[in-house]
Design a protein around this motif. Structure first.
Motif, PDB file in Angstrom:
ATOM      1  N   THR A   1      -2.373  -7.358   7.943  1.00 13.86           N
ATOM      2  CA  THR A   1      -2.539  -5.734   7.520  1.00 13.86           C
ATOM      3  C   THR A   1      -1.939  -5.838   6.037  1.00 13.86           C
ATOM      4  O   THR A   1      -2.159  -5.143   5.070  1.00 13.86           O
ATOM      5  CB  THR A   1      -1.677  -4.895   8.201  1.00 13.86           C
TER       6      THR A   1
ATOM      7  N   SER B   1      -3.937  -4.369   3.375  1.00 12.06           N
ATOM      8  CA  SER B   1      -3.520  -3.222   2.709  1.00 12.06           C
ATOM      9  C   SER B   1      -3.341  -3.407   1.200  1.00 12.06           C
ATOM     10  O   SER B   1      -3.699  -2.400   0.300  1.00 12.06           O
ATOM     11  CB  SER B   1      -2.320  -2.455   3.112  1.00 12.06           C
TER      12      SER B   1
ATOM     13  N   PHE C   1       3.092   0.732   3.949  1.00  9.55           N
ATOM     14  CA  PHE C   1       2.705   2.007   4.363  1.00  9.55           C
ATOM     15  C   PHE C   1       2.187   2.749   3.450  1.00  9.55           C
ATOM     16  O   PHE C   1       1.455   3.889   3.537  1.00  9.55           O
ATOM     17  CB  PHE C   1       3.314   2.616   5.608  1.00  9.55           C
TER      18      PHE C   1
END
Length: 532
Positions: A428, A432, A513
């Motif tokens: 990820t 990302s 995030f």
């Protein structure tokens, strides 16, 4: 594993050899004489001994012998991932352009293809915490491939997928930006959910390997081989039968893997860690310097690989490349991507990771500068197509060389008992970063005038400035090369340092995030803009 015991495992785990068992000394002597000297082979197979040994290496644990019936679904999953990526690539490469979407919308749709991969850690957590009928991987592989197939079925029956003509109006009933984007997103959700299950199984099995990296190399070789062979097929189908034929294959192929999945061997009713425990394990992992430092480099380097979102429009409108030629560029790039992965596996496996990144990044900068020569019309006697071919294809070859070092590093960082979720988290990071890079690339299009109108008027100032800017930013990733360990041994030494940094781990997770949220917002805003 001893050679004699490996012969005993030629059938089931409890199978026995017949009279005339081969001893270690006999096997050693036969090895010196070559495969033809092996007269003894087990009754359980009709294959020649040398072929059986090649397919099912005796020094490899049975769980890692991927060509066995109970394991074949894993490399088949990787192969299908590559095939679908190859089919979808040329489709996404030229179809939105043929529908006269804006450059920003084209970049957004291209980014949405892999956008759900940013949520791989979520897919891993769902699988780890909520087994279905005692299984954590198989059922979710079924569900993922079914979602992928269903989304393409909806696109197939819900819109007109006729081949658009150059500079002509959109075909009546052609998919809107929003509809095409939604089907691509849901296809990506199913696609990446199934891919995470495959990665989780490989991460678990890789711990049983004696020589680390071989299982990953084999599976990714299947993936990139599928990508390499399916991309030319997609180009041919697009130019002859139209985009609808590609969507039909993307609807049918995910269903074809369901039978092998039925026979996939998976341990049932394993002890499940609570979500709290898994989060705690991941938190302890990311706080380790051996994790947040090299993964921060992967993230920063990935973010800085900004793309020139207007380059495809320049190739078509100014250089006069046809959709077929654009897809040929993509197909050759896929071939060199595969060759780059194989080059690392066979020639650069023991090179320093820093050396590989330094050399490939500088080489990539050189080939990016070739775009500047193309803008000025300096092609050394080559046509625009052939000059573009060398530029685009070599960029993919370089990316192929850089691919395996990061995946091998990720497996080394996985803690015991949390391989699925942790490996998903590490991938990820890279995904990302790529999607944030794509989102920022969209914003870079507004700095200078690189619209189709400006290109048709012969104004190449904007495309030149954008090319120079993106090239400089790509090479600037080398300023952070000191964060990357030189080799696997250096990574192990770094991991032996038990010092923890909650600040480093906290910043690491916050940036990940935050970048996911930002890329979501940018992509949605771009999709909802008024179509030009």
């Amino acid at each position: 594993m001893e050679a004699a015991s490996s012969v005993k495992e030629l059938d089931d785990a409890d199978s026995e050899v017949t009279d005339g068992e081969i001893t270690d000394d006999e096997v050693s002597a036969l090895n010196k004489k070559g495969p033809n000297a092996r007269k003894k082979k087990p009754e359980a197979t009709i294959l020649p001994y040398w072929l059986y040994e090649y397919l099912f290496p005796p020094d490899v644990p049975r769980e890692c012998q991927m060509l066995r019936c109970e394991n074949i679904a894993v490399p088949a999953c990787y192969l299908l991932v590559g095939i679908l990526q190859g089919l979808q690539g040329p489709f996404i490469n030229v179809y939105p352009q043929g529908l006269q979407y804006t450059a920003a919308q084209q970049v957004t749709i291209s980014a949405l293809r892999g956008f759900p991969s940013s949520f791989k850690i979520l897919f891993g957590f769902i699988s780890d915490n909520f087994p279905i009928m005692g299984y954590r991987r198989k059922p979710y592989m079924f569900i993922g491939w079914f979602i992928a197939s269903a989304s393409m079925f909806i696109l197939l029956v819900g819109s007109n997928l006729e081949l658009p003509t150059k500079d002509g109006p959109r075909p009546e009933g052609a998919p809107s930006v929003v509809f095409l984007s939604l089907t691509i997103i849901f296809f990506g959700i199913g696609f990446w959910f199934a891919d995470v299950m495959g990665d989780s199984i490989v991460a678990e099995k890789a711990k049983l390997e004696k020589e680390k990296g071989q299982l990953q190399s084999m599976c990714y070789a299947c993936r990139f081989f599928g990508l390499m062979i399916s991309a030319p097929l997609s180009t041919y189908l697009y130019s002859t039968l139209g985009p609808g034929s590609i969507v039909q294959l993307m609807f049918i192929l995910p269903l074809a893997i369901l039978p092998p999945l039925w026979y996939l061997s998976e341990v049932n009713n394993v002890t499940i860690k609570s979500t709290r425990e898994q989060c705690n394990d991941i938190w302890k992992t990311v706080c380790s310097r051996a994790v947040w430092q090299p993964m921060s480099f992967v993230y920063i380097y990935g973010v800085l690989q900004f793309s020139n979102g207007a380059w495809k429009n320049y190739q078509r409108e100014v250089l006069g490349l046809t959709p077929t030629q654009l897809n040929i560029l993509l197909n050759v790039a896929y071939v060199l991507l595969y060759l780059g992965v194989m080059a690392y596996k066979y020639y650069f496996m023991h090179w320093s990771w820093r050396t590989i990144y330094i050399l490939t990044t500088l080489l990539g900068g050189v080939f990016s500068i070739l775009q500047v020569l193309l803008i000025f019309g300096i092609t050394f006697g080559l046509s625009n197509f052939w000059f573009s071919l060398g530029d685009d294809a070599m960029a993919e070859f370089i990316q192929g060389i850089q691919f395996l070092p990061t995946t091998i590093m990720m497996v080394h960082l996985c803690p015991d008992g949390s391989e699925g979720a942790s490996y998903a988290m590490f991938t990820t990071v890279n995904n990302s970063a790529m999607h944030l890079s794509s989102a920022i690339s969209i914003k870079l299009l507004g700095i200078w005038d690189v619209t189709i109108g400006a290109l048709r008027k012969g104004d190449s100032t904007g495309i030149l400035n954008l090319t120079l800017l993106t090239t400089a930013l790509q090479v600037s990733g080398l300023f952070f090369i000191g964060m990357l360990p030189r080799t696997k041994d250096d990574l192990v030494k770094l991991n032996s340092d038990k010092s923890k940094s909650s600040i480093g781990g906290g910043v690491f997770l916050f940036v990940i995030f935050a970048s996911i949220i930002y890329s979501i917002a940018i992509s949605v805003i771009s999709i909802l803009k008024t179509e030009e």
